[in-house]
Structure formats: structure tokens, C-alpha cells
Design an enzyme around this catalytic site. Structure first.
Site, PDB file in Angstrom:
ATOM      1  N   GLU A 240      58.416  71.029  49.819  1.00  0.00           N
ATOM      2  CA  GLU A 240      57.862  71.864  49.269  1.00  0.00           C
ATOM      3  C   GLU A 240      56.499  72.242  50.046  1.00  0.00           C
ATOM      4  O   GLU A 240      55.815  71.085  50.556  1.00  0.00           O
ATOM      5  CB  GLU A 240      57.433  71.828  47.850  1.00  0.00           C
ATOM      6  CG  GLU A 240      58.293  72.415  46.632  1.00  0.00           C
ATOM      7  CD  GLU A 240      57.965  73.814  46.556  1.00  0.00           C
ATOM      8  OE1 GLU A 240      57.131  74.521  47.553  1.00  0.00           O
ATOM      9  OE2 GLU A 240      58.124  74.496  45.598  1.00  0.00           O
ATOM     10  N   ASP A 241      55.800  73.394  49.943  1.00  0.00           N
ATOM     11  CA  ASP A 241      54.349  73.335  50.540  1.00  0.00           C
ATOM     12  C   ASP A 241      53.335  73.101  49.811  1.00  0.00           C
ATOM     13  O   ASP A 241      52.580  72.255  50.077  1.00  0.00           O
ATOM     14  CB  ASP A 241      54.034  74.853  50.944  1.00  0.00           C
ATOM     15  CG  ASP A 241      54.462  75.857  49.595  1.00  0.00           C
ATOM     16  OD1 ASP A 241      54.701  75.427  48.692  1.00  0.00           O
ATOM     17  OD2 ASP A 241      54.267  77.035  49.948  1.00  0.00           O
TER      18      ASP A 241
ATOM     19  N   ASP B  86      51.338  73.452  42.491  1.00  0.00           N
ATOM     20  CA  ASP B  86      50.186  73.871  41.915  1.00  0.00           C
ATOM     21  C   ASP B  86      50.371  73.303  40.389  1.00  0.00           C
ATOM     22  O   ASP B  86      50.076  72.448  40.083  1.00  0.00           O
ATOM     23  CB  ASP B  86      50.161  75.195  42.028  1.00  0.00           C
ATOM     24  CG  ASP B  86      49.059  75.928  41.594  1.00  0.00           C
ATOM     25  OD1 ASP B  86      47.719  75.380  41.463  1.00  0.00           O
ATOM     26  OD2 ASP B  86      48.914  77.221  41.223  1.00  0.00           O
ATOM     27  N   THR B  87      50.947  74.265  39.567  1.00  0.00           N
ATOM     28  CA  THR B  87      51.038  73.873  38.127  1.00  0.00           C
ATOM     29  C   THR B  87      52.269  73.017  37.956  1.00  0.00           C
ATOM     30  O   THR B  87      52.302  72.131  37.077  1.00  0.00           O
ATOM     31  CB  THR B  87      51.488  75.252  37.364  1.00  0.00           C
ATOM     32  OG1 THR B  87      52.554  75.713  37.594  1.00  0.00           O
ATOM     33  CG2 THR B  87      50.157  76.340  37.389  1.00  0.00           C
ATOM     34  N   GLY B  88      53.013  73.249  38.826  1.00  0.00           N
ATOM     35  CA  GLY B  88      54.228  72.374  38.973  1.00  0.00           C
ATOM     36  C   GLY B  88      55.460  72.795  38.455  1.00  0.00           C
ATOM     37  O   GLY B  88      56.724  72.318  38.262  1.00  0.00           O
TER      38      GLY B  88
ATOM     39  N   ASP C 251      50.734  81.327  52.328  1.00  0.00           N
ATOM     40  CA  ASP C 251      50.387  82.701  52.690  1.00  0.00           C
ATOM     41  C   ASP C 251      49.369  83.191  51.503  1.00  0.00           C
ATOM     42  O   ASP C 251      49.285  82.884  50.552  1.00  0.00           O
ATOM     43  CB  ASP C 251      51.423  83.603  52.868  1.00  0.00           C
ATOM     44  CG  ASP C 251      52.137  83.987  51.414  1.00  0.00           C
ATOM     45  OD1 ASP C 251      52.357  83.150  50.483  1.00  0.00           O
ATOM     46  OD2 ASP C 251      52.039  85.043  51.067  1.00  0.00           O
TER      47      ASP C 251
HETATM   48  P1  IMP Z   1      53.617  76.048  40.953  1.00  0.00           P
HETATM   49  O1  IMP Z   1      55.019  76.515  40.262  1.00  0.00           O
HETATM   50  O2  IMP Z   1      52.387  76.566  40.175  1.00  0.00           O
HETATM   51  O3  IMP Z   1      53.492  74.576  41.110  1.00  0.00           O
HETATM   52  O4  IMP Z   1      53.338  77.039  42.156  1.00  0.00           O
HETATM   53  C1  IMP Z   1      53.983  77.167  43.248  1.00  0.00           C
HETATM   54  C2  IMP Z   1      54.055  78.167  44.214  1.00  0.00           C
HETATM   55  O5  IMP Z   1      52.874  78.742  43.994  1.00  0.00           O
HETATM   56  C3  IMP Z   1      53.803  77.523  45.588  1.00  0.00           C
HETATM   57  O6  IMP Z   1      54.980  77.126  46.022  1.00  0.00           O
HETATM   58  C4  IMP Z   1      53.315  78.438  46.348  1.00  0.00           C
HETATM   59  O7  IMP Z   1      54.302  79.509  46.855  1.00  0.00           O
HETATM   60  C5  IMP Z   1      52.299  79.335  45.309  1.00  0.00           C
HETATM   61  N1  IMP Z   1      50.729  78.691  45.625  1.00  0.00           N
HETATM   62  C6  IMP Z   1      50.239  77.789  44.721  1.00  0.00           C
HETATM   63  N2  IMP Z   1      49.051  77.650  45.119  1.00  0.00           N
HETATM   64  C7  IMP Z   1      48.789  78.215  46.368  1.00  0.00           C
HETATM   65  C8  IMP Z   1      47.856  78.362  47.471  1.00  0.00           C
HETATM   66  O8  IMP Z   1      46.664  77.597  47.159  1.00  0.00           O
HETATM   67  N3  IMP Z   1      47.986  78.881  48.302  1.00  0.00           N
HETATM   68  C9  IMP Z   1      49.227  79.585  48.680  1.00  0.00           C
HETATM   69  N4  IMP Z   1      50.350  79.626  47.782  1.00  0.00           N
HETATM   70  C10 IMP Z   1      50.040  78.941  46.617  1.00  0.00           C
HETATM   71 MG    MG Z   2      56.516  77.148  47.573  1.00  0.00          MG
END
Ligand code: IMP
Ligand code: MG
Length: 185
Positions: free
Chosen positions: A99-100, A103-105, A159
């Protein structure tokens, strides 16, 4: 409407490359003799996967998935779903999700669940970036490049509106002050 522009570098290209080599070293050790399948989460992890996989010293296969997340802060989050599912069998494989950023997970938690249901032997998570402060539930991360503060970041695959993925470093994105919007400064 708020305009955004590229802010200062947060992690240099040199630091990223050094950390990717370290992660590849540990993964090569941990997965020696196993049945490693890298699952790269498009599009953000593509560049990380390309560097990480080329630094591995063990045999491995790769596949790609893409997820779509609906909902924002004002809406209840519906489950992320695949826009591209894995195309190889996970049965008995030692899967490492690449994964890149976590964030929230929500995305990674859901993805892990789906892959586990496909009878992988093990499913672990490797992320380049970890925004710990934003987590909304515990998620085990086996391999992490960098813990970063709660800021929106771009570059090295990440991005903003499909821009900045090609940058070799990670930079923050910042809001342009209203006084400068539309100006040439
Ligand atoms: P999560 O499900 O909240 O953990 O977020 C997952 C996705 O949100 C990541 O795989 C990214 O594609 C996008 N994302 C979250 N934070 C960032 C950021 O700071 N920059 C770019 N993309 C982000
Ligand atoms: Mg991603």
C-alpha cells in the site's frame, strides 16, 4: 473554492530509496522459503511496488488490485469495493499487501478481510506511509516505511487529482492563501 499547491518536501527521494532497501531486506528474510505473492494496490502503490519488488532477493509473484472508496466525512462510509480484483489464486499463498498509505485504515482493513477469505495462507501489510493520528480502528501493519503527521501528501505514487504521482520524493500539499489565489505569485 480552495486551491492547492505543492508544499515543501517531507521525505526526500534519497530517504525513500534507503528505506525501501531496508524493507526489502527484512521482507526477503521473513519470506525466504515461502510462497510470496505481492498484491499492489493501484494506483498509489505502483511506484513503491516497483522499487520494493526489484529490491527483493527472493522469488515472488505480483498481482494488482484497485479499490474504490465511497463516502466522505459527511456520509457514512460504505465498504470499499474492487474496481479490479486479484486475477491469480490466493489459495495457500503468503500474501503481502503493498500500500502507499494507511490513513483511516478502512481500505486496508477491508482488503485484508477479502484476501483472507480467499484462503491465502497468510496476509500481511506493507505500507510506505502511515498516518497514525487518523486511524479509526486498530490495524496490524507488519512493514512500514515512515510514520507521517496528519497532512495531505503527494509524490512517489501518491496523487492529488491524479497529479504529482511522478515526483521522486514525498511532499505536502498546501492550501493557497485566499490573498494569493488568482495572483501570479
Ligand atoms: P484509508 O482507507 O483512509 O486508510 O485511505 C486509503 C486511501 O486514501 C489511500 O490508499 C490513498 O489512496 C488515500 N489517501 C489517504 N491519505 C492520502 C494522502 O495524504 N495523499 C494521497 N492520498 C491519500
Ligand atoms: Mg492506496
Amino acid at each position: 473554492m480552495t486551491e492547492y499547491r505543492l508544499g515543501p518536501p517531507l521525505i526526500t527521494a534519497e530517504r525513500i530509496q534507503a528505506r525501501v532497501q531496508e524493507l526489502a531486506e527484512v521482507i526477503s528474510r521473513d519470506y525466504a522459503g515461502k510462497n510470496l505473492l505481492l498484491i499492489c494496490v493501484l494506483k498509489g502503490a505502483a511506484i513503491f511496488w516497483a522499487d520494493l519488488s526489484r529490491a527483493l532477493r527472493i522469488p515472488c509473484q505480483s498481482d494488482f488490485v484497485a479499490m474504490e472508496t465511497y463516502g466522505d466525512a459527511t456520509l457514512p462510509l460504505s465498504e470499499p469495493r474492487f474496481t479490479k480484483a486479484a486475477s491469480v489464486s490466493l489459495l495457500g499463498r503468503d500474501v503481502l499487501i503493498v500500500e502507499d498509505i494507511i490513513d483511516t485504515g478502512h481500505t486496508a482493513t477491508h482488503l485484508r478481510k477479502i484476501l483472507q477469505a480467499q484462503e491465502a495462507r497468510s496476509v500481511a501489510l506493507c505500507t510506505l506511509l502511515n498516518k497514525v493520528e487518523r486511524r479509526e480502528g486498530a490495524i496490524p501493519i507488519q512493514y512500514c516505511g515512515f510514520v507521517i503527521p496528519d497532512a495531505f501528501v503527494v509524490g512517489y505514487g501518491l496523487d492529488y487529482a491524479q497529479q504529482y504521482r511522478h515526483l521522486p520524493h514525498i511532499a505536502t500539499l498546501e492550501a493557497v492563501p485566499p490573498t494569493e489565489v488568482g495572483g501570479s505569485a
